[in-house]
Design an enzyme around this catalytic site. Structure first.
Site, PDB file in Angstrom:
ATOM      1  N   HIS A 320      18.343   7.482 -26.200  1.00  0.00           N
ATOM      2  CA  HIS A 320      18.787   8.776 -25.483  1.00  0.00           C
ATOM      3  C   HIS A 320      17.773   8.560 -24.051  1.00  0.00           C
ATOM      4  O   HIS A 320      18.142   9.133 -23.291  1.00  0.00           O
ATOM      5  CB  HIS A 320      18.722   9.812 -25.743  1.00  0.00           C
ATOM      6  CG  HIS A 320      19.382  10.229 -26.511  1.00  0.00           C
ATOM      7  ND1 HIS A 320      20.281  10.030 -27.581  1.00  0.00           N
ATOM      8  CD2 HIS A 320      20.822  11.402 -25.687  1.00  0.00           C
ATOM      9  CE1 HIS A 320      21.104  11.003 -28.261  1.00  0.00           C
ATOM     10  NE2 HIS A 320      21.192  11.578 -27.193  1.00  0.00           N
ATOM     11  N   GLY A 321      16.357   7.574 -24.340  1.00  0.00           N
ATOM     12  CA  GLY A 321      15.935   7.626 -23.432  1.00  0.00           C
ATOM     13  C   GLY A 321      13.715   6.719 -23.217  1.00  0.00           C
ATOM     14  O   GLY A 321      13.761   7.398 -24.279  1.00  0.00           O
TER      15      GLY A 321
END
Lengths: 472, 195
Positions: A320-321
């Site tokens: 996700h990041g």
């Protein structure tokens, strides 16, 4: 380009649909591919070349692995090299700056570095490419020989920038032969309109409340306001992402493709594992198929299974990041799912449905705090505010938001459950009972048109905002 | 994450596809033997060529489009200093939303200054986007605002319309800078040198 933009809705989509439907059968794939490249280049004029090169690279990798299918050792070497290169490129764009920041925080000398923006959709299309190569190696599918068809599988604009992550096996037959009927186009358009309404009317509206609350320092929030903020984000991300997925699946259907659903009313789940079987299904099933099961899945000792679960959820968070909050969010779910499986799952199953539901929602909401927080410190302060450690239990701001937006929250609650869709369908169906079948279709068309007009009007007056999952 | 019946269903679907009507089985290209291996060699070669092109392209991007890892606060601070002597006032996220239709929370950072006077078209905006996909949304919003304000000023304040016509718009890596001001070029220089 964004689905919920005036340019897409009133120019790009009608033109592409018209050209696509009028084109002869053999020209449909090249036309859709060209439109997809244009769609991507509209927002990513620089990275479209990277996308094309990535497609070419993986096309030849697939052909090579398939050609080596009688020599498993060579095929395995080719697969490992190809997957490693794909992961390396993804890692470079997502984590290069993050890793250097960590190094800089650990050593006294600061390493200067140049930063590249994250290419939109890279996490999604890279995962599709990896699944394609692994499936060829596993002999589940053969490599696609036609480069246009392969490029279309990777770059098809409905699912290119934010999924769903599609398996090649699900779409292989459709790439060479698919049926387009008026009924299918109508169903696709209806799903697209529903997705648009979810995004424009619900996600963006509750998003404004969340934006307002999250702009205040976490320590100044009362428990009531903090919970409202958290619930607003939960609704925002659900309607934003599931709305996008509905639009993607609907658009795919309008072009004759069938994609699997990506969401299945996750907030009705009665356990956290059930929640993850209903949320971002294409991502969780990807990790299950290509990471969890190869690691041994659950067919191993308890300690190995716990390790496998924690690895998968750490990777899910990292996907996700490049930030500590996403990593903590992933590990949080890893730990919760391990506990649910080995410690308290059986006890939870014995509880009344309402209690199980509340248990799931509370865990999910706490998880969203880690997800939306810009830093771990903010997340902890926000969590403290949720238990009264900020500005007390309740304040005027919280009551004002509740009393002035209760209808919006009621609509969001209804639409996040199965009830919303059922009410809409029954309302249309009532015309069929009272009148006749034709009246039912007319009523359905009018209802969908009304939803579209309201969404479009909202879009024109409020302007569009990008989808949350574009940043992943 | 438990294994469900879907796993079996997937295997069934894939098996069906494997045995199904793939053109691979048409016999046009041999799968086994030396011909198959020579194809693999050719594909391998093409794969390496594509990998090299990807690396070369990324290196090219690193030098052409990337910017230094300066934080938003550092760049914003330099731009703020240059605006200290102007008659522009710093605005909050709500004004930014009203004027550009964008949510400030969607970005890594937003710095927005505009004139106190409604008769002035002067304004300066600095945005650091979270991903490249947001750049188009920001530049479109700026262009729309310039067009709308030019229409509004054209009739009664042509000097302000001229300021908008000469507005500075620059995209450097994840930073978008916009300045509509007689000192726009000077502000842009400060922005460029702060990166």
């Amino acid at each position: 380009m964004v689905f919920s933009s005036v340019t897409f809705l009133f120019f790009f989509l009608p033109v592409v649909l018209a050209v696509y439907y009028l084109a002869p059968e053999r020209a449909k794939n090249p036309i859709l591919l060209l439109a997809s490249i244009l769609f991507y280049a509209w927002g990513e004029p620089v990275y479209v070349i990277l996308l094309i090169l990535s497609i070419i690279f993986n096309y030849f990798c697939g052909r090579e692995i398939d050609a080596d299918s009688e020599n498993p050792a060579r095929a395995k070497r080719s697969l490992i090299a190809a997957v490693a290169f794909n992961v390396l490129i993804l890692f470079f764009f997502k984590y290069y700056g993050f890793v250097l920041e960590i190094i800089n925080s650990l050593v006294s000398e600061e390493i200067a570095y140049r930063e590249l923006a994250l290419p939109v959709g890279i996490s999604f299309y890279t995962f599709q490419e990896i699944s394609y190569l692994v499936d060829i190696y596993r002999k589940k599918v053969h490599a696609q020989k036609n480069v246009v068809n392969f490029a279309l599988y990777i770059a098809m604009f409905p699912q290119l920038v934010a999924g769903p992550i599609i398996r090649y096996g699900d779409i292989e037959m459709q790439l060479t032969g698919r049926k387009i009927s008026i009924r299918k186009v109508g169903q696709g358009a209806a799903l697209f309109v529903f997705g648009l309404a979810k995004k424009v009317l619900l996600a963006d509206s509750v998003g404004k409340i969340f934006e307002q609350i999250s702009a205040s320092p976490a320590g100044s929030l009362s428990a009531l306001t903090a919970w409202i903020g958290c619930i607003s984000f939960a609704f925002q991300i659900y309607f934003d992402f599931s709305g996008y997925s509905d639009m993607a699946i609907g658009l795919g259907r309008m072009f004759g493709f069938e994609f699997r659903k990506n969401f299945d009313h996750p907030y009705v789940a009665k356990s956290v594992s059930e929640f993850w079987r209903r949320w971002h299904i294409s991502l969780t099933s990807w990790f299950r198929e290509y990471v969890y099961i190869p690691l041994g899945g659950s067919h191993c000792s308890a300690s190995e299974n716990i390790r496998n679960l924690l690895i998968v959820w750490l990777l899910t968070g990292m996907w996700h990041g490049a930030a500590w909050n996403y990593i903590v969010w992933g590990v949080y779910y890893g730990v919760i799912l391990v506990m649910e499986k080995y410690v308290w799952g059986a006890s939870v199953d014995q509880m009344p449905r309402a209690v199980r539901h509340i248990y799931t929602i509370v865990i999910v909401l706490v998880g969203w705090v880690f997800f939306f927080s810009p830093s771990l410190g903010y997340a902890l302060r926000y969590l403290a505010a949720m238990v009264g450690g900020g500005a007390g239990i309740a304040d005027m701001e919280g009551w004002f938001i509740l009393t002035s937006h209760w209808l919006l929250y009621l609509a969001a609650l209804l639409c996040s459950s199965r009830a919303g869709h059922m009410v809409f369908r029954k309302a249309i169906g009532a015309f069929g009972v009272i009148g006749n079948a034709r009246l039912k279709y007319v009523a359905g068309t009018v209802a969908y048109m009304a939803v579209f007009v309201v969404s479009a009007a909202y879009l024109v007056t409020e302007g569009y905002s990008t989808f949350i999952y574009f940043r992943f | 994450m438990t294994e469900t019946k879907k796993e079996t269903a997937d295997a069934g679907l894939s098996g069906m596809i494997h045995d199904g009507g793939d053109s691979y089985l048409s016999g046009k290209e041999p799968r086994n033997g030396s011909a198959g291996h020579s194809h693999a060699g050719l594909f391998g070669l093409m794969r390496y060529a594509a990998a090299v092109l990807i690396i070369v392209y990324i290196v090219f991007l690193m030098f052409q489009t990337s910017v230094s890892s300066r934080s938003f606060d550092t760049v914003a601070s330099a731009v703020k200093d240059s605006l200290a002597s102007s008659n522009l006032a710093e605005r909050d996220g709500q004004r930014f939303k009203r004027n550009f239709g964008l949510n400030s929370a969607d970005f890594d950072g937003v710095l927005y200054y505009s004139s106190e006077s409604v008769m002035s078209a002067e304004e300066v905006l600095l945005v650091k986007v979270k991903s490249a996909s947001q750049i188009r949304a920001v530049t479109e919003a700026i262009e729309e605002r310039i067009a709308a304000r030019t229409d509004a000023f054209e009739e009664y304040a042509p000097d302000q319309a001229k300021i908008l016509e000469d507005a500075q718009l620059s995209v450097r890596g994840r930073f978008v800078f916009y300045a509509a001001s007689p000192d726009g070029a000077k502000y842009r220089e400060v922005f460029d040198s702060s990166l």
